[in-house]
Every structure is written in structure tokens, then in C-alpha cells.
Design an enzyme around this catalytic site. Structure first.
Site, PDB file in Angstrom:
ATOM      1  N   GLU A  60       0.814  -1.224   0.000  1.00 27.18           N
ATOM      2  CA  GLU A  60       0.000   0.000   0.000  1.00 27.18           C
ATOM      3  C   GLU A  60       0.844   1.270   0.000  1.00 27.18           C
ATOM      4  O   GLU A  60       0.499   2.241  -0.676  1.00 27.18           O
ATOM      5  CB  GLU A  60      -0.936  -0.012   1.217  1.00 27.18           C
ATOM      6  N   HIS A 129      -8.947  -5.911  11.466  1.00 29.74           N
ATOM      7  CA  HIS A 129      -9.641  -5.752  10.186  1.00 29.74           C
ATOM      8  C   HIS A 129     -11.051  -5.200  10.380  1.00 29.74           C
ATOM      9  O   HIS A 129     -11.907  -5.356   9.507  1.00 29.74           O
ATOM     10  CB  HIS A 129      -9.732  -7.095   9.457  1.00 29.74           C
TER      11      HIS A 129
END
Length: 327
Positions: A60, A129
Site C-alpha cells: 500500500e 480488520h
């Protein structure tokens, strides 16, 4: 009017903007060959090819940085994070680069980039998450932060985000990609920074955004059976926040409850509560109530998830509290 899924509305927004402007491209993990982790970009590789629908490694920091550089040089990137939990790896590029280019260059460079992907809980995915970072990003000058709650808003707001000259954080929900809603076939744009009154009411104002709008609507529908008329406002964006729409509603209802999924400290709901008591104190007949996630990392067990997240029963209890009707 036709009915389509949330993911289809997002796909239409990106596809239409890519057809309109060849500078727009999509980059992220599994967006091309796999058609998107949540099938949002299904078919886009076939139409636009690998130079405009680009698969990336699990990196990322790297592909967010490429996007920022591309935006500074005149392109219009859409950077997809598989989840905004993974955006933490790239947060330096978002906060220290994208958000500050315009200011630090004295207006010589803009950064017209969209960072999009799912936010919040999505079932039994546990602590790393299942986080909401809307307030984190909203705390940063230079960013706009959009959190749509239905397919109509998702398409209109994403098209506006892609055309915006500023960096936009566009946060969705994994649990809403399959949701269906009415979306016009003709082109339309929705302004970023304008809330929507999704349900008219006179007794209490209930404010939320994103997935938590389901909680808001559920509470309003249940209370309507008891004759309580709840006005429901969808923020749509949390930077900028449309305080004026909330204030006008509070002037009518004299009561305010805010629902959000994030943790309570320094949250969007805390900021709204402050602004309403600052600008509409004389119109309040009760203290502002807010409902957030429990102040803990989200557990894995479904029973504990249910106990941690905002829900309809908690919203109803808060509304009854501001109406002094709680037994």
C-alpha cells in the site's frame, strides 16, 4: 427507476468517469485480473486495459505513493485499498503527501486523487480488520472524507470525488456492497459536504452516516409504532460536515442523537455534539446523546461483536432518554 447493487453503483461511477476523462485510472490489489476483491471493478480491465486498471503487489505504501505522484503530475488516480485497515501502511503518503501538497507548494500543485475501499466491521474479522478511521482522516486539513450509505449516494458522490481537485477519502462498507437501491440511468452528481434529510420528523433528530444509517432507520421505524416521529439525517461526508442542516433540524425537534461506528474518544459524534451545543444550545431541550462502538478493539466472537457495536435497541434507548421517556 432501476434498482442496482451498491458495488454496481460504484463501478458505474468509475466507468463513466474513465470514459469521460482518459486521465482517470484505477490502481490497487486484485482490481484487474480478479475483477476486484468485492467485484466492484468487474469488467473494467476488459474495457480499459492494463494501463488504466492496474493490479499491484501487496504494498500500500508503494502504490499510494505512485498515485500521489501521478495526481501531482496531472492524472486522476483512484487508489483502492482492500480495506482501510490496510491504509495504515500508506498513511504517510495520504497525510504527509496528498493532504499537504497544495498548501506546501503555495497552490502550485494540486492532488486530485481518490483513496477508496471498505471501512468498519464486516463480521468475524477481529480487531485488526474491523476499524473505523473516518475521524482519523477527517482530522487532517487538506482531505475530504466521504462515507455513503446507499447506491444512489455512492454513485453521485464518487463521481464528484473523482472530479474534485482535492484528495478525497471515500469509505464504503463490505457489508453493503450487495445492498440494492434506486439509481437513475442519466448522469448526476452529488455535492460533497451537503447532508441529506432522509426521513422527515418533528420529535427528535437522529444523525448518522455510512452503514450506521441502517441502525438509524431501524430505530426510527420502531419508534414510529409508538408515535415518536424521528428525523433522520445522513451526513454523507464527515469532512466537510454540514452542521447547518443538523442545526436547522434541531431547531425543529430540540433533541439530538448521533450514531457512529467508531470509538468514542475524539469521534465525529463528539465534534457534532460540541458544535450543536455551541451554535444551537438555546434550542436544545435535552443533552445531546451519542452512540458509538465500545472503547475496545473489536472482538472476534459474534456475541461480543453484537455487544460492542451500535444497534437499534441502543439507539431507541438514547432517543427515549433525550425525550425523557426512558423507564
Amino acid at each position: 427507476m432501476r434498482t442496482i447493487q451498491f458495488r454496481e453503483a460504484l463501478r458505474e461511477a468509475m466507468t463513466e468517469e474513465m470514459r469521460r476523462d482518459e486521465r482517470v485510472f484505477l490502481m490497487g490489489e486484485e482490481v484487474a485480473e480478479y475483477n476486484g476483491a468485492y467485484k466492484v471493478s468487474q469488467g473494467m480491465l476488459d474495457e480499459f486495459g492494463p494501463e488504466r486498471v492496474i493490479d499491484t503487489p501487496i504494498a500500500e505504501l508503494g502504490f499510494a505513493g505512485i498515485g500521489v505522484g501521478a495526481a501531482a503530475n496531472g492524472l486522476l488516480p483512484i487508489i483502492e485499498f482492500m480495506t482501510f485497515n490496510f491504509s495504515l501502511v500508506a498513511i504517510d503518503q495520504v497525510i504527509n503527501s496528498a493532504a499537504k501538497i497544495y498548501s506546501m507548494s503555495g497552490g502550485q500543485y494540486s492532488c486530485p486523487i481518490v483513496f477508496r475501499g471498505p471501512t468498519g466491521s464486516a463480521g468475524m474479522l477481529s480487531s485488526q480488520h474491523s476499524q473505523n478511521f473516518e475521524n482519523w482522516y477527517a482530522n487532517t486539513p487538506g482531505l475530504k472524507v466521504v462515507v455513503p450509505s446507499d447506491p444512489y449516494d455512492a454513485k453521485g458522490l464518487l463521481k464528484s470525488a473523482i472530479r474534485d481537485p482535492n484528495p478525497v477519502i471515500f469509505m464504503e462498507s463490505e457489508q453493503m456492497y450487495g445492498d440494492k437501491g434506486e439509481v437513475p440511468e442519466e448522469e448526476y452528481l452529488l455535492p460533497i459536504g451537503k447532508a441529506a434529510v432522509k426521513r422527515e420528523g418533528k420529535d427528535v433528530t437522529l444523525v448518522s452516516f455510512g452503514k450506521m444509517m441502517k441502525v438509524a432507520f431501524g430505530a426510527a421505524e420502531e419508534l414510529a409504532k409508538d408515535g415518536v416521529d424521528v428525523e433522520v439525517i445522513d451526513l454523507r461526508s464527515v469532512r466537510p460536515i454540514d452542521y447547518d442542516t443538523i442545526i436547522e433540524s434541531v431547531k425543529k425537534t430540540h433533541r439530538l442523537v448521533i450514531v457512529e461506528e467508531a470509538w468514542p474518544l475524539a469521534s465525529i459524534s463528539a465534534d457534532i455534539a460540541f458544535m450543536i451545543q455551541r451554535r444551537a444550545f438555546d434550542h436544545l431541550d435535552a443533552p445531546v446523546e451519542r452512540i458509538t462502538c465500545a472503547d475496545v478493539p473489536l472482538p472476534y466472537a459474534p456475541t461480543l461483536i453484537e455487544a460492542s457495536l451500535p444497534n437499534v435497541s441502543r439507539a431507541i434507548k438514547a432517543i427515549k432518554s433525550v425525550m425523557y421517556a426512558e423507564k
